[in-house]
Design an enzyme around this catalytic site. Structure first.
Site, short mmCIF file in Angstrom:
data_model
loop_
_atom_site.label_atom_id
_atom_site.label_comp_id
_atom_site.label_asym_id
_atom_site.label_seq_id
_atom_site.Cartn_x
_atom_site.Cartn_y
_atom_site.Cartn_z
N ARG A 19 38.97 81.67 77.80
CA ARG A 19 37.97 80.61 77.98
C ARG A 19 36.57 81.09 77.55
O ARG A 19 35.89 80.38 76.80
CB ARG A 19 37.98 80.10 79.41
CG ARG A 19 39.19 79.20 79.69
CD ARG A 19 39.22 78.76 81.13
NE ARG A 19 39.29 79.91 82.04
CZ ARG A 19 39.19 79.82 83.35
NH1 ARG A 19 38.96 78.65 83.92
NH2 ARG A 19 39.31 80.90 84.10
N ASN A 37 41.62 75.94 81.84
CA ASN A 37 42.98 76.45 82.01
C ASN A 37 43.85 75.31 82.51
O ASN A 37 43.42 74.57 83.39
CB ASN A 37 43.01 77.55 83.07
CG ASN A 37 42.70 78.92 82.50
OD1 ASN A 37 42.70 79.12 81.29
ND2 ASN A 37 42.43 79.88 83.38
#
Ligand code: ZN
Ligand code: ZN
Length: 761
Positions: A19, A37
């Protein structure tokens, strides 16, 4: 013109800094949207001009984080409903059932290492220093997605400094879920074995540890995957007491070397070893000894010429290595055959009679694991995994095949084998091959096995629809079936599972070439009066069963498990009571054993027992103290002859060209005979050579072009080197590389057999 795209990335993409990577890339390319996620990996909504988004996509592939593995990138243009004016990390949805690999533990990276050694850094001597590229993952994960609140790090609240790192896009700890520091993180203590706390300051703890190691004391240290027992590797007395207290008379101990320079001073390291030590998995490598120097080699690995070398792969081990500066023993913190301890209570109870001191900490280990062990064969550098655990487990990258073969998405649990247990679960699109758990005849190990299965049930909300198990009627692992009443079951023969494992690992199910499977091990159940272990199978594409084309000539298996413990019994049985062996038995032993052998109530084709018998005639006249000891004796002896120049081989096979009489008896008697003419080292080497010639003959007689090897015997790296030397010019060869050749692969083999044979029928 602004376009909007939905991108979904699957693979090992959680807990690896994905990320933050996407965030920074999007910012740099001035794209808007968010990253998050989810249950399938990472999901991205991205807005910008089309050429920019295309460039963004190709940058993902090119510069992805080092520990990530992308399985698939899916993207599609979607209608633009809302225009974003920034790019942000969006928190994941609640209650996700994951369909992603379980991220394994990573070795501490070089940047974090630098910080813990830097006296000006606030993480100086803080062993739990981690970043998005390194640190424990599977060990601390309770469930997915990989977020701090789903791990055991959650109970440590980040201090303002750590929090600032966590939210700073340019920091290596931006969105690092395991972030902590001495201010807010894990607390350590140094105690004696009565529980008296002697020290709580991190730096002093490591100095004290070094002091105690120098005094010859044994220390139990809680690492991030479980406890390890340490003592000075140059101190014979200390190692002697460790052996006595651990009830481990001969089995080699691993040695941690403080640096790569030190490793190469003592051992013949090669590039493969170096790369392996510096990899995020950083397993133990078995390496030949170059210079014993001050190492107490006869105590560390009695009778061996190799050492299991460990590189300091966590902050904890790096700091002990730094303060002690010398090599030290680092062996699993457990009692004989029990699983590695992971909680303070467990460790104190089990290890207080072994360790003089303890280093505890308060980070809970949810998935304890042993260290993985690998080796590279001396000549061809063929990689052999002896134990697949921390760093290497629990994934197996197999998902595209599963999608084809398991179209109805059946949920599958494979129980594996008992002695080197591991299980294999298919709760979603992925195959999870658990870490090595150990010998299930030990009750605590059985409980660990059950607990690990329970943990998978929890992580994946997993309830199997079918359970696959070994045909052995007495395996302990089938007890877990009671937790799944009314579930379908299927039993798979042990050696067929081994063969299926190697076919699966190398994706040979669709191969147009017929494959010869050579499956050799100590013992596997076939029928109630046959134990197999020297098997040859043939697989043809599209045929839904293996043909069992040959096996080692069977001999009597007597006295149950005792036979595997005492090589001379195997020698007696294989030689069919040859009088040459009489002087090695007492009168009553001879009478009793020979009568049992004549009865032939149970017979076996075990190559493992053949190795035992050969070890005995080559001088190994005692009971074994750990599995594989006798075979290692023969291998070591043969290896010493192998590297002598102008070695010529002779085999002990019968002359006839067109039959395959693989009489273990004739082979053993030929060896005994040859010992009067040649040195035992030469005979040991010729024995290895004979085995390979035997394989060659079967392959030729069956018109094979490809040969695949499985079973514990192929942990023997000399046999592997010889196979490559002799068979490679004529045949395609397949060895296990990502899973172990021993029974740890049975669970994976059971899955493969089921998917490719039973399910397709
Ligand atoms: Zn790091
Ligand atoms: Zn902090």
């Amino acid at each position: 013109m602004i376009n909007t795209y939905q991108i979904n990335i699957s693979g090992q993409v959680q807990g690896v800094g994905f990320r933050p990577f996407i965030f920074n890339l999007a910012k740099k390319m001035r794209l808007k949207g968010f990253v998050s996620n989810d249950g399938n990996g990472v999901s991205i909504l991205i807005q910008g001009e089309k050429p920019n988004i295309e460039a963004f996509l190709s940058m993902i592939e090119q510069s992805k984080p080092q520990n990530s593995r992308i399985a698939k990138i899916l993207f599609e243009e979607i209608p633009t409903q809302q225009l974003f004016d920034t790019f942000f990390v969006k928190p994941p949805e609640e209650n996700i059932i994951p369909n992603i690999p379980l991220t394994p533990d990573f070795a501490t990276c070089a940047r974090c290492e630098k910080e813990i050694f830097d006296s000006r850094n606030r993480r100086y001597f803080y062993p739990f220093t981690t970043c998005t590229h390194c640190g424990p993952r599977y060990a601390v994960t309770l469930k997915y997605p990989f977020e701090r609140e789903n791990t055991s790090v959650a109970r440590f609240e980040m201090c303002p400094k750590c929090r600032r790192e966590y939210v700073s896009p340019n920091h290596i700890r931006f969105h690092s879920q395991t972030n902590s520091c001495p201010q807010c993180g894990v607390n350590m203590k140094f105690t004696d074995n009565k529980g008296v706390v002697l020290e709580r300051d991190n730096k002093r703890i490591f100095e004290l540890a070094a002091e105690k190691l120098s005094e010859g004391k044994i220390i139990a240290v809680k690492n991030t995957s479980g406890y390890l027992l340490l003592c000075d590797a140059s101190n014979k007395k200390a190692i002697g007491s460790l052996r006595k207290r651990k009830m481990r008379p001969c089995k080699p101990f691993a040695v941690l070397f403080p640096s790569m320079d030190k490793i190469s001073e003592y051992l013949h390291v090669n590039d493969c070893n170096m790369r392996s030590f510096l990899s995020p998995e950083s397993p133990i490598n078995i390496i030949p000894i170059k210079d014993r120097k001050n190492l107490a080699v006869s105590e560390i690995c009695p009778g061996m010429d190799c050492i299991g070398a460990m590189f300091p792969y966590t902050g904890m081990l790096k700091l002990i290595a730094k303060t002690f500066e010398k090599p030290f023993i680092a062996t699993s913190g457990n009692v004989h055959h029990s699983p590695v301890c992971s909680s303070e209570t467990e460790a104190v109870l089990a290890l207080q009679t072994i360790a003089d001191y303890f280093i505890h900490h308060d980070l809970e280990i949810l998935h304890p694991q042993d260290d993985s062990v690998i080796l590279f064969s001396a000549k061809h550098q063929q990689k052999i995994i002896l134990r697949r655990s921390r760093g290497l487990a629990p994934n197996f990258f197999f998902s595209d095949e599963l999608e084809v073969k398991n179209r109805d998405k059946e949920k599958i649990l494979c129980l594996g084998s008992d002695l080197k247990s591991s299980f294999c679960a298919v709760p979603n699109h992925h195959c999870y091959l658990s870490e090595y758990i150990g010998d299930l005849s030990n009750y605590d190990t059985f409980l660990r096995y059950e607990k690990t299965i329970r943990s998978y049930r929890h992580i994946f909300s997993f309830r199997p629809q079918i359970i696959l198990s070994d045909k052995h009627p007495l395996f302990e692992n089938v007890q877990v079936k009671h937790s799944f009443p009314n579930v379908k079951e299927h039993k798979i023969q042990h050696h067929e599972a081994h063969f299926a494992a190697i076919l699966g690992e190398h994706r040979l199910w669709e191969s147009d070439k017929a494959v010869l499977g050579v499956v050799w091990d100590g013992a596997g159940f076939s029928t109630k009066d046959e134990i197999w272990g020297g098997e040859f199978f043939v697989y043809h594409k599209g045929v839904r069963s293996f043909s069992h084309v040959a096996q080692l000539d069977k001999f009597a298996w007597i006295l149950g498990d005792k036979m595997a413990e005492n090589p001379k019994i195997s020698a007696l049985s294989i030689s069919a009571n040859d009088p040459y062996l009489k002087p090695f038995f007492q009168e009553n032993e001879w009478l009793f054993y020979t009568r049992q052998i004549e009865k032939r109530q149970v017979v076996t084709s075990s190559v493992g027992r053949l190795f035992d018998a050969v070890s005995f005639v080559l001088g190994f006249n005692r009971t074994i103290s750990f599995e594989g000891e006798a075979a290692m004796y023969v291998e070591k002896m043969a290896r010493s002859a192998f590297f002598v120049s102008e070695t010529t081989f002779t085999d002990y096979l019968p002359e006839e060209k067109y039959t395959c009489d693989f009489s273990a008896k004739n082979l053993l008697l030929n060896i005994i005979h040859d010992l009067s003419r040649h040195k035992p080292e030469t005979v040991a080497l010729n024995f290895h050579y004979t085995l390979i010639k035997m394989i060659e003959k079967i392959a030729v007689l069956n018109g094979m072009e490809a040969i695949a090897f499985s079973g514990g015997v192929f942990q023997n790296s000399l046999l592997v080197d010889l196979a490559i030397d002799i068979l490679k010019p004529e045949f395609e060869l397949y060895f296990h590389e990502n899973i172990s050749p021993n029974d740890e692969n049975i669970a994976f083999g059971q899955l493969n057999y089921y998917l490719n044979m039973i399910k397709q029928r």
